[in-house]
Design an enzyme around this catalytic site. Structure first.
Site, mmCIF file in Angstrom:
data_model
loop_
_atom_site.group_PDB
_atom_site.id
_atom_site.type_symbol
_atom_site.label_atom_id
_atom_site.label_comp_id
_atom_site.label_asym_id
_atom_site.label_seq_id
_atom_site.Cartn_x
_atom_site.Cartn_y
_atom_site.Cartn_z
ATOM 1 N N HIS A 118 10.676 -32.015 -0.309
ATOM 2 C CA HIS A 118 10.458 -31.556 -1.674
ATOM 3 C C HIS A 118 11.278 -30.514 -2.161
ATOM 4 O O HIS A 118 12.257 -30.044 -1.251
ATOM 5 C CB HIS A 118 8.869 -31.262 -1.877
ATOM 6 C CG HIS A 118 8.532 -29.938 -1.120
ATOM 7 N ND1 HIS A 118 8.606 -29.838 0.276
ATOM 8 C CD2 HIS A 118 8.317 -28.500 -1.635
ATOM 9 C CE1 HIS A 118 8.379 -28.581 0.819
ATOM 10 N NE2 HIS A 118 8.038 -27.599 -0.359
ATOM 11 N N HIS B 78 10.791 -27.386 -3.468
ATOM 12 C CA HIS B 78 10.913 -25.799 -3.395
ATOM 13 C C HIS B 78 12.140 -25.393 -2.636
ATOM 14 O O HIS B 78 12.619 -25.774 -1.644
ATOM 15 C CB HIS B 78 9.472 -25.456 -2.300
ATOM 16 C CG HIS B 78 8.453 -25.778 -3.408
ATOM 17 N ND1 HIS B 78 7.201 -25.769 -2.723
ATOM 18 C CD2 HIS B 78 8.273 -25.654 -4.673
ATOM 19 C CE1 HIS B 78 6.318 -25.798 -3.655
ATOM 20 N NE2 HIS B 78 6.717 -25.900 -4.998
ATOM 21 N N ASP C 64 13.152 -23.205 -0.301
ATOM 22 C CA ASP C 64 13.103 -23.169 1.032
ATOM 23 C C ASP C 64 13.430 -24.248 1.623
ATOM 24 O O ASP C 64 13.681 -24.248 2.935
ATOM 25 C CB ASP C 64 12.049 -22.150 1.512
ATOM 26 C CG ASP C 64 10.682 -22.852 1.450
ATOM 27 O OD1 ASP C 64 10.484 -23.141 0.245
ATOM 28 O OD2 ASP C 64 9.836 -22.875 2.174
ATOM 29 N N HIS C 65 13.368 -25.341 1.073
ATOM 30 C CA HIS C 65 13.508 -26.800 1.629
ATOM 31 C C HIS C 65 14.774 -27.374 1.307
ATOM 32 O O HIS C 65 15.122 -28.725 1.665
ATOM 33 C CB HIS C 65 12.480 -27.561 1.461
ATOM 34 C CG HIS C 65 11.041 -26.909 2.118
ATOM 35 N ND1 HIS C 65 10.589 -27.539 3.247
ATOM 36 C CD2 HIS C 65 10.179 -26.110 1.637
ATOM 37 C CE1 HIS C 65 9.467 -26.830 3.452
ATOM 38 N NE2 HIS C 65 9.131 -25.827 2.625
ATOM 39 N N HIS D 70 0.636 -31.233 -1.535
ATOM 40 C CA HIS D 70 1.119 -29.683 -1.396
ATOM 41 C C HIS D 70 1.325 -29.386 -2.980
ATOM 42 O O HIS D 70 2.024 -28.355 -3.253
ATOM 43 C CB HIS D 70 2.870 -30.061 -0.801
ATOM 44 C CG HIS D 70 3.329 -28.455 -0.724
ATOM 45 N ND1 HIS D 70 2.401 -27.544 -0.072
ATOM 46 C CD2 HIS D 70 4.550 -28.031 -0.955
ATOM 47 C CE1 HIS D 70 3.358 -26.585 -0.230
ATOM 48 N NE2 HIS D 70 4.565 -26.674 -0.683
ATOM 49 N N ASP E 68 5.042 -28.784 4.855
ATOM 50 C CA ASP E 68 4.331 -28.478 3.604
ATOM 51 C C ASP E 68 3.233 -29.353 3.144
ATOM 52 O O ASP E 68 3.649 -30.352 2.593
ATOM 53 C CB ASP E 68 5.407 -27.971 2.392
ATOM 54 C CG ASP E 68 5.868 -26.561 2.734
ATOM 55 O OD1 ASP E 68 6.260 -26.351 3.997
ATOM 56 O OD2 ASP E 68 6.629 -26.102 1.760
ATOM 57 N N HIS F 259 8.076 -23.218 10.335
ATOM 58 C CA HIS F 259 7.607 -22.933 8.891
ATOM 59 C C HIS F 259 6.522 -21.992 8.981
ATOM 60 O O HIS F 259 5.757 -21.872 8.324
ATOM 61 C CB HIS F 259 7.091 -24.163 8.008
ATOM 62 C CG HIS F 259 7.339 -24.020 6.658
ATOM 63 N ND1 HIS F 259 6.139 -23.242 5.958
ATOM 64 C CD2 HIS F 259 8.267 -24.166 5.842
ATOM 65 C CE1 HIS F 259 6.530 -23.464 4.602
ATOM 66 N NE2 HIS F 259 7.827 -23.709 4.380
#
Length: 310
Positions: free
Chosen positions: A63, A65, A67-68, A141, A208, A266
């Protein structure tokens, strides 16, 4: 035998720490390099891991976000700088196409690599290749977020002693594979008499999500489940509020899915020692490992199991 391992390039969640980079996970498997969720700094983590980035053949973004995915652009530019000649396949939720484009073209550079996009619109088999199949499900999520499963193809294994006993060798073996049976040693020999099928291994990646049936479904009987465990049970309320899992919940998924090994990652920056996640999860699922940055987790091919009576 080609390399078969899971390389942990980062284990942090939204906020990196002194000792944890943003998440990123490389699976080297049968001459492929599967890179999952390249967070910020992933290019530099390859240097610390002593792995050349051109090993990457496929990139997965669960996804969008930050941090990914914030390392996606730099990884693509690095592969471009290294002048890789193989295609770079990129898989991501179709609803995030605009974010993918922004990351890919966020700076000025002359693109020479061949990027093949695979926007995922619905769950199921995303790609069926000669060596692997790639499957996707949508997790829970709060945004479109994908759990992945990589499965290698089944392989037929021959019993050399039985082949020799029937006098089957050289071109006759190829003929047996192509036709399914041949005349040998004065009688018809079926391929199943001298061989068996080794089921291909699977690795599931669930990063996540809240607890959901889809996380269990994508992980069924996997050799390794790489799973988020952002919080401990003492912060279960935060996990629920932020659409994440605790270490115990990750272990419950592993147990229900009958996986062989659970690898946790994570982690929230509030926890200084990842061992606390391992301790909590092992009460439910003993074969659990809490990942650390720069950890290598090999998964050598097990000897194939012969059919009963063979």
């Amino acid at each position: 035998m080609s390399v078969r391992d899971l390389v942990i390039l980062g284990t942090s969640s939204q906020q990196p720490t002194r000792f944890r980079n943003h998440g990123a996970y490389l699976i080297r498997w049968n001459d492929e390099g599967f890179l999952f969720d390249p967070g910020e700094g992933t290019q530099r983590q390859f240097i610390f891991a002593n792995i050349a980035p051109p090993v990457v053949t496929r990139i997965f973004v669960s996804h969008f976000h930050g941090d990914h995915c914030l390392g996606l652009g730099s990884i693509l530019m690095r592969l471009n700088l290294d002048q890789v000649t193989h295609p770079i396949h990129c898989y991501y939720p179709a609803s995030g196409k605009k974010f993918f484009d922004r990351l890919r073209y966020g700076t000025i550079y002359h693109e020479h690599i061949h990027v093949v996009e695979h926007p995922v619109y619905k769950e199921g088999i995303v790609e069926e290749g000669d060596n692997f199949s790639i499957e996707a499900v949508f997790l829970d999520h709060g945004v479109d977020n994908i759990g992945w499963r990589i499965t290698e193809k089944d392989q037929r294994k021959f019993d050399n002693a039985k082949l020799k006993g029937f006098g089957i060798q050289g071109p006759l073996v190829r003929k047996l594979i192509e036709e399914g049976s041949i005349d040998a040693d004065g009688r018809k020999v079926n391929i199943d008499e001298v061989s068996w099928i080794r089921k291909g291994d699977s690795i599931a990646v669930v990063i996540d999500t809240k607890m959901c049936a889809e996380a269990i479904e994508i992980s069924k009987d996997a050799l390794i489940l790489l799973c988020e465990s952002t919080y401990l049970e003492t912060e279960r309320d935060l996990a629920e509020r932020n659409n994440h899992l605790t270490a115990k919940q990750a272990a419950e998924i592993a147990k229900k899915a009958n996986v062989k090994k659970l690898v946790l990652t994570h982690y929230s920056a509030r926890y200084l020692d990842e061992k606390v996640f391992e301790t909590e999860a092992r009460e439910v699922f003993p074969n659990t490992v809490a990942a650390k940055d720069m950890m290598y987790i090999p998964f050598p091919k097990n000897p194939p199991e012969k059919k009963s009576g063979s």
